[in-house]
Design an enzyme around this catalytic site. Sequence first.
Site, PDB file in Angstrom:
ATOM      1  N   HIS A   1       0.789  -1.206  -0.058  1.00  0.00           N
ATOM      2  CA  HIS A   1      -0.011   0.059  -0.029  1.00  0.00           C
ATOM      3  C   HIS A   1       1.041   1.319   0.033  1.00  0.00           C
ATOM      4  O   HIS A   1       0.832   2.008  -0.929  1.00  0.00           O
ATOM      5  CB  HIS A   1      -0.851  -0.149   1.097  1.00  0.00           C
ATOM      6  CG  HIS A   1      -1.909   1.255   1.278  1.00  0.00           C
ATOM      7  ND1 HIS A   1      -3.081   1.231   0.735  1.00  0.00           N
ATOM      8  CD2 HIS A   1      -1.784   2.468   1.948  1.00  0.00           C
ATOM      9  CE1 HIS A   1      -3.740   2.283   0.837  1.00  0.00           C
ATOM     10  NE2 HIS A   1      -2.869   3.128   1.592  1.00  0.00           N
ATOM     11  N   GLU A   2       1.941   1.217   0.871  1.00  0.00           N
ATOM     12  CA  GLU A   2       2.795   2.479   0.795  1.00  0.00           C
ATOM     13  C   GLU A   2       3.475   2.706  -0.149  1.00  0.00           C
ATOM     14  O   GLU A   2       3.707   3.784  -0.860  1.00  0.00           O
ATOM     15  CB  GLU A   2       3.713   2.278   2.183  1.00  0.00           C
ATOM     16  CG  GLU A   2       3.046   2.377   3.615  1.00  0.00           C
ATOM     17  CD  GLU A   2       2.074   3.523   3.610  1.00  0.00           C
ATOM     18  OE1 GLU A   2       2.361   4.678   3.420  1.00  0.00           O
ATOM     19  OE2 GLU A   2       1.093   3.484   3.859  1.00  0.00           O
TER      20      GLU A   2
ATOM     21  N   HIS B   1       1.410   4.134  -2.752  1.00  0.00           N
ATOM     22  CA  HIS B   1       1.312   5.555  -2.940  1.00  0.00           C
ATOM     23  C   HIS B   1       2.349   6.458  -3.648  1.00  0.00           C
ATOM     24  O   HIS B   1       2.216   7.433  -4.058  1.00  0.00           O
ATOM     25  CB  HIS B   1       1.211   6.096  -1.316  1.00  0.00           C
ATOM     26  CG  HIS B   1       0.106   6.042  -0.858  1.00  0.00           C
ATOM     27  ND1 HIS B   1      -1.154   6.774  -1.204  1.00  0.00           N
ATOM     28  CD2 HIS B   1      -0.364   5.521   0.419  1.00  0.00           C
ATOM     29  CE1 HIS B   1      -2.202   6.507  -0.573  1.00  0.00           C
ATOM     30  NE2 HIS B   1      -1.789   5.684   0.625  1.00  0.00           N
TER      31      HIS B   1
ATOM     32  N   GLU C   1      -6.617   6.712  -1.408  1.00  0.00           N
ATOM     33  CA  GLU C   1      -6.561   5.572  -0.653  1.00  0.00           C
ATOM     34  C   GLU C   1      -7.048   4.589  -1.555  1.00  0.00           C
ATOM     35  O   GLU C   1      -6.436   3.319  -1.670  1.00  0.00           O
ATOM     36  CB  GLU C   1      -7.683   6.017   0.491  1.00  0.00           C
ATOM     37  CG  GLU C   1      -6.771   6.321   1.647  1.00  0.00           C
ATOM     38  CD  GLU C   1      -5.545   5.846   1.973  1.00  0.00           C
ATOM     39  OE1 GLU C   1      -5.402   4.763   2.487  1.00  0.00           O
ATOM     40  OE2 GLU C   1      -4.688   6.343   1.890  1.00  0.00           O
TER      41      GLU C   1
HETATM   42 ZN    ZN Z   1      -3.023   5.060   2.331  1.00  0.00          ZN
END
Ligand code: ZN
Length: 267
Positions: free
Chosen positions: A137-138, A141, A200
């Site tokens: 997830h990071e 981003h 997100e």
């Molecule tokens: Zn996030």
Amino acid sequence: MKALKIFVPIILLSLTMYCCSTVPITGRSQLSLISASEINALSFQQYDEFLKQNKLSTDAEKTNMVKRIGLNIKSAVETYFAQHNLSKELQGYAWEFNLVESPEVNAWCMPGGKVVVYTGILPVTQNETGLAVVMGHEIAHAIAQHGGERMSQGLLQQLGGVALSVALQNEPETTQNLFMTAYGLGSTIGVILPYSRTHESEADRLGLIFMAMAGYDPNAAVDFWTRMSQSKGSASPPEFLSTHPSDKTRIADLKKHMPEALKYYRN
Ligand SMILES: [Zn+2]
């Protein structure tokens, strides 16, 4: 008045010159006022500074797990980009994965692939697949340049859209604070900026695909985010939740993207 007349066209011109880049996989167009080389240089400097001021974990087993997951996801990202003729976008990356000793429940990835995991998040991730959810997830981003988009918006709002190099020279402190806030480290300067629902959702979708390609079961993401959101009401909610708000929408969204991610999961 005269100055304003000159100033406005310059802003518009620079906006049309840089303006937009496109997010891989989702194809969304985003504001981008800073070049990759500029932002990477700043990122590497801030990352080294952070490592100097914080203590690395001495737990060899957990440190190796962080590095192993990182390398697996890095290789998944590189494969994905190569398959889509996008490898050029990864030029200038200098991937690094470090486990920092801290009770803070947090993790982040700065531009150019600079990842930090705090030991405080390990009880929530529970195992290697759980941590792959967070790191996927990071890294997503960072790959989708969400920080760069937030930084561009900050430069536009607070400093009138000047180039990063100019901002750094004229307003070093404001620029550094913008950077910390844009990349999810704002808590160190007391300014927390949650990622938008769009960011997100995008990071979830990309993160699921990257973790699946790296050999980790993406279904673990639903369990992780459920565990994470359960600690929302506690006395000290995790730092991670301040920047990555979690609710039922996220869980529903993850389930929606699961069939796509599972196509990349071959175990
Ligand atoms: Zn996030």
